[in-house]
Design a protein around this motif. Structure first.
Motif, PDB file in Angstrom:
ATOM      1  N   TYR A   1       5.858  14.355 -40.411  1.00  0.00           N
ATOM      2  CA  TYR A   1       7.039  13.304 -40.181  1.00  0.00           C
ATOM      3  C   TYR A   1       7.693  14.314 -39.522  1.00  0.00           C
ATOM      4  N   GLU A   2       7.643  14.507 -38.111  1.00  0.00           N
ATOM      5  CA  GLU A   2       9.336  15.059 -37.653  1.00  0.00           C
ATOM      6  C   GLU A   2       8.665  16.466 -37.774  1.00  0.00           C
TER       7      GLU A   2
ATOM      8  N   PHE B   1       5.572  17.254 -33.774  1.00  0.00           N
ATOM      9  CA  PHE B   1       6.482  16.345 -33.447  1.00  0.00           C
ATOM     10  C   PHE B   1       7.423  16.749 -32.736  1.00  0.00           C
TER      11      PHE B   1
END
Length: 227
Positions: A108-109, A113
């Motif tokens: 995530y991130e 991303f």
């Protein structure tokens, strides 16, 4: 896609707050629009290439880890407790390094991303500008994004402005948003209404009903020998 959806929602609120005609609204499919854009396809190809490169690096690290496991299992019987502890710590650290690298790249991130945001932002900005122009031209107070976070249980095709946005981007299809071909106009003569023979018109004259002539049957000839 969340970034573009959020901006479209902000545009929606802007039109509502500005007192635009509330009865005029529509929706677009931003994913469909972006899929038609060459620059979006180019960005996705670059992202796939980067993703494949990082995935191959992770696979190579996993092979090294498997090699460490095999070597440890093969030599475990001849290792001292101190050597076993050292090998186990080495294997554990390798496992942790692989997980950290995987999260750094694909988490995530993570890097993928951030790279996706970087490459998609110019495309999203272009779509948003086209959507804003269409909304102003069509005097729309509300314009939803069908592919956004907002759940749309039903969408009426009459309010679909996706093709107008594509036209604004120079990607419109020639067979869309065009008036349909005019059909042949047929004139049908109204049927005649039967008139009651006892009914008198304003002139006082009675009108007779028109009935089809009954078919007359030929007279039957008498049988031979009949008296």
């Amino acid at each position: 896609m969340m970034n573009l959806s959020g901006r479209l929602l902000a545009l929606l609120l802007l039109f509502v707050a500005s007192g635009a005609q509330a009865q005029k609204f529509g929706w677009v499919d931003s994913e469909f629009i972006m899929a038609k854009m060459p620059e979006y396809a180019k960005a996705q190809s670059e992202l796939n290439l980067i993703s494949d490169t990082w995935q191959k690096e992770i696979e190579a690290q996993r092979k090294d880890l498997e090699k460490l496991h095999r070597n440890y299992q093969a030599e475990e019987v001849v290792l001292t407790e101190a050597m076993k502890k050292k090998r186990q710590d080495e294997i554990l650290k390798k496992e942790q390094d692989i997980k950290l690298y995987q999260n750094k790249q694909f988490g995530y991130e993570g890097q993928l991303f951030k790279k996706r945001q970087e490459l998609n932002k110019p495309v999203q900005d272009k779509v948003f500008e086209a959507v804003e122009k269409v909304a102003k031209k069509k005097q729309l107070a509300v314009l939803f994004d069908k592919s956004g976070d907002l759940t749309m249980l039903y969408t009426n095709p009459a309010h679909d402005y996706t093709e107008f946005v594509l036209e604004e981007l120079g990607l419109g299809a020639e067979d869309r948003n065009q008036p349909g071909p005019k059909g042949t106009v047929k004139t049908v003569a109204p049927p005649k209404t039967p008139v009651d023979p006892n009914f008198e018109s304003d002139s006082g004259a009675s009108e007779s009903i028109v009935t089809p002539k009954a078919a007359t049957k030929p007279a039957r000839s008498p049988k031979k020998g009949a008296k």
